[in-house]
Design an enzyme around this catalytic site. Structure first.
Site, PDB file in Angstrom:
ATOM      1  N   SER A 245       0.876  -1.173   0.000  1.00 17.45           N
ATOM      2  CA  SER A 245       0.000   0.000   0.000  1.00 17.45           C
ATOM      3  C   SER A 245       0.908   1.216   0.000  1.00 17.45           C
ATOM      4  O   SER A 245       2.121   1.096   0.125  1.00 17.45           O
ATOM      5  CB  SER A 245      -0.882   0.008   1.241  1.00 17.45           C
ATOM      6  OG  SER A 245      -0.080   0.245   2.379  1.00 17.45           O
ATOM      7  N   LYS A 246       0.276   2.389  -0.112  1.00 16.26           N
ATOM      8  CA  LYS A 246       1.104   3.598  -0.163  1.00 16.26           C
ATOM      9  C   LYS A 246       2.016   3.678   1.053  1.00 16.26           C
ATOM     10  O   LYS A 246       3.152   4.102   0.972  1.00 16.26           O
ATOM     11  CB  LYS A 246       0.204   4.830  -0.222  1.00 16.26           C
ATOM     12  CG  LYS A 246      -0.175   5.151  -1.643  1.00 16.26           C
ATOM     13  CD  LYS A 246      -0.867   6.484  -1.757  1.00 16.26           C
ATOM     14  CE  LYS A 246      -1.516   6.534  -3.125  1.00 16.26           C
ATOM     15  NZ  LYS A 246      -2.612   7.437  -3.213  1.00 16.26           N
TER      16      LYS A 246
END
Ligand code: GLU
Length: 467
Positions: A245-246
């Protein structure tokens, strides 16, 4: 007539192109190429609040960098609103969709009540028309959404290209909103109209969409549209075993370009992450197309392995053409604040790349080495103290004197070094190490005569002179 193979990638421009999406794009592209079909790029920009031009640009740039040429597109969903409206009108006219005036508060109340009873929080069907049913009076001032009449019984089953047979009961899903109050269609509806209109035969996408697929299959059926085959690829996990994920290691595809990776290495690594062809770890784009027929896709999540990616990149850097590498390294040098003349990039830098590429796993690492040839180096005090001792200084001076006048090529430089060694009675490393530290700032370099030749007489004499 057999159907033409047509695949697509349909990113939402609400952020950069994720590695997972890049991988499904790659599979979709390779599948189309393998079967002589076509590959379409569609931009799913109906989330108007979150879609940005910047994201579109990044997606296009990532596709270009990876060399995933598309035969059609980019097709923007927001330019197809009239078409979606026509299909909605058709469904409404056929009684397959209906207006729903439930307010968000009412829907919340229904959900809470269902949850309290231990039921799944599905829509209660209040506005769904049925024979003999009286619908509530239409409230004034409430804009309706349009819902799809999902079948209330039975199962939806498909044979997933990646996961095998999947069955989901219609009792698990409700009447999906297909048009929001602002008149913009939702993903699950627009995607079906598009895949139908664009004659998509095979849909590869991330497995986060598995739960959407039954709705989509039901909408295809309601429209009398031919169903594509679906293949849902598992997520990519970070090295901590969590979904990328980011916050957890996911960076844009373009960040890898900046990080000094070659597109063919990235393509190779991404393809292998979730698919295999025997034990092959390194393969060309042409081999991927030749081998990729939609089989041997992994059912379980792949783990992102930055160390392996570096290894793959290093293999491609070793093989890469030196002039091409020089162009890439020049860009990295510019990022490091070093700008070279075009003539240097064309003639000198390729030789530097040839000399150093074997020891570099990214073009950033290569640029860090190359910088030593174009910007001044400051040897570490400890290295200087260790290698450039008083005992060796006379030899360094003697070498400098010979290098000031000898012919400037590798053989003559090597001969000069040998002569000095003979004169002062030192062994090669005793002289080569201090020379390396003085001229490149490090005792580990490729062969010293080659380094000196490339560095040029002027710089060599200036740097040796600091002994
Ligand atoms: N816009 C969707 C996404 O980015 C596309 C999903 C699909 O391929 O159907 O996840």
């Amino acid at each position: 007539m057999t159907q033409k193979i047509r695949t697509r990638i349909a990113p939402s421009p609400t952020g950069f192109l994720h590695l997972g999406t890049a991988r499904t794009a790659l599979y979709s592209w390779a599948y189309a190429r393998h079967f002589g079909g076509e590959f379409v790029l569609r931009i799913e920009d109906t989330d108007v609040a979150r879609s940005t031009q910047d994201s579109v640009d990044q997606i296009l740039e990532s596709m270009r960098w990876l060399g995933l040429e598309y035969d059609e597109g980019p097709i923007y969903q927001m330019q197809r609103l009239d078409r979606y409206k026509a299909v909605v009108d058709q469904l409404m006219a056929e009684g397959k969709a209906y207006y729903c005036y439930s307010t968000p508060e009412e829907l919340d109340a229904v959900r809470e009540a269902k949850k309290a009873r231990g039921e799944k929080a599905l829509y209660d069907g209040r506005w769904r028309p049925a024979p003999g049913k009286t619908l509530p009076p239409v409230p004034a001032g409430v804009k309706p959404v349009v819902r799809f009449c999902n079948p209330q019984d039975g199962d939806v089953t498909w044979n997933d290209l990646v996961k095998g047979p999947i069955t989901i009961s219609n009792r698990e899903i409700d009447d999906l909103i297909i048009v929001r109050t602002d008149g913009i269609p939702t993903y699950n509806f627009a995607v079906v109209v598009d895949d139908w209109d664009m004659q998509i035969s095979h849909v590869f996408r991330g497995d986060e969409h598995i739960n959407n697929t039954p709705w989509q299959i039901n909408i295809f059926a309601a429209l009398g549209a031919p169903l594509p085959l679906f293949g849902h690829c598992p997520v990519i996990l970070g090295d901590d075993g969590q979904k990328l994920s980011k916050r957890r290691g996911a960076v844009s595809v373009t960040a890898y370009e900046e990080g000094g990776y070659l597109p063919e290495a990235m393509l190779n690594y991404l393809a292998r992450l979730g698919w295999s062809h025997g034990d092959e770890e390194l393969f060309t784009r042409a081999q991927l197309v030749e081998w990729f027929d939609g089989t041997h896709l992994n059912k379980s999540p792949a783990q992102w392995d930055p160390v392996k990616l570096l290894w793959v990149n290093a293999q491609y850097i070793k093989q890469a053409d030196n002039t091409r590498l020089a162009g890439l390294v020049a860009q990295q040098l510019t990022r490091q604040g070093i700008t070279l003349d075009a003539s240097v990039v064309q003639t000198h830098l390729p030789q530097v790349c040839a000399l150093l590429k074997d020891r570099c796993d990214t073009t950033v690492a290569l640029a860090t080495w190359a910088a030593k040839f174009y910007a001044d180096v400051t040897p570490d005090a400890a290295e200087l103290a260790q290698h450039v001792t008083d005992a060796v200084k006379p030899a360094l001076q003697a070498l400098a004197a010979k290098l000031a006048t000898c012919t400037w090529d590798k053989a003559s430089i090597a001969a000069a070094i040998k002569e000095v060694l003979a004169e002062v009675g030192l062994k090669m490393p005793q002289l080569a190490m201090p020379v390396r530290v003085l001229v490149l700032g490090t005792p580990q370099t490729p062969s010293v005569d080659a380094v000196l030749e490339l560095l040029g007489r002027e710089k060599v004499l200036a740097r040796l002179g600091r002994a």
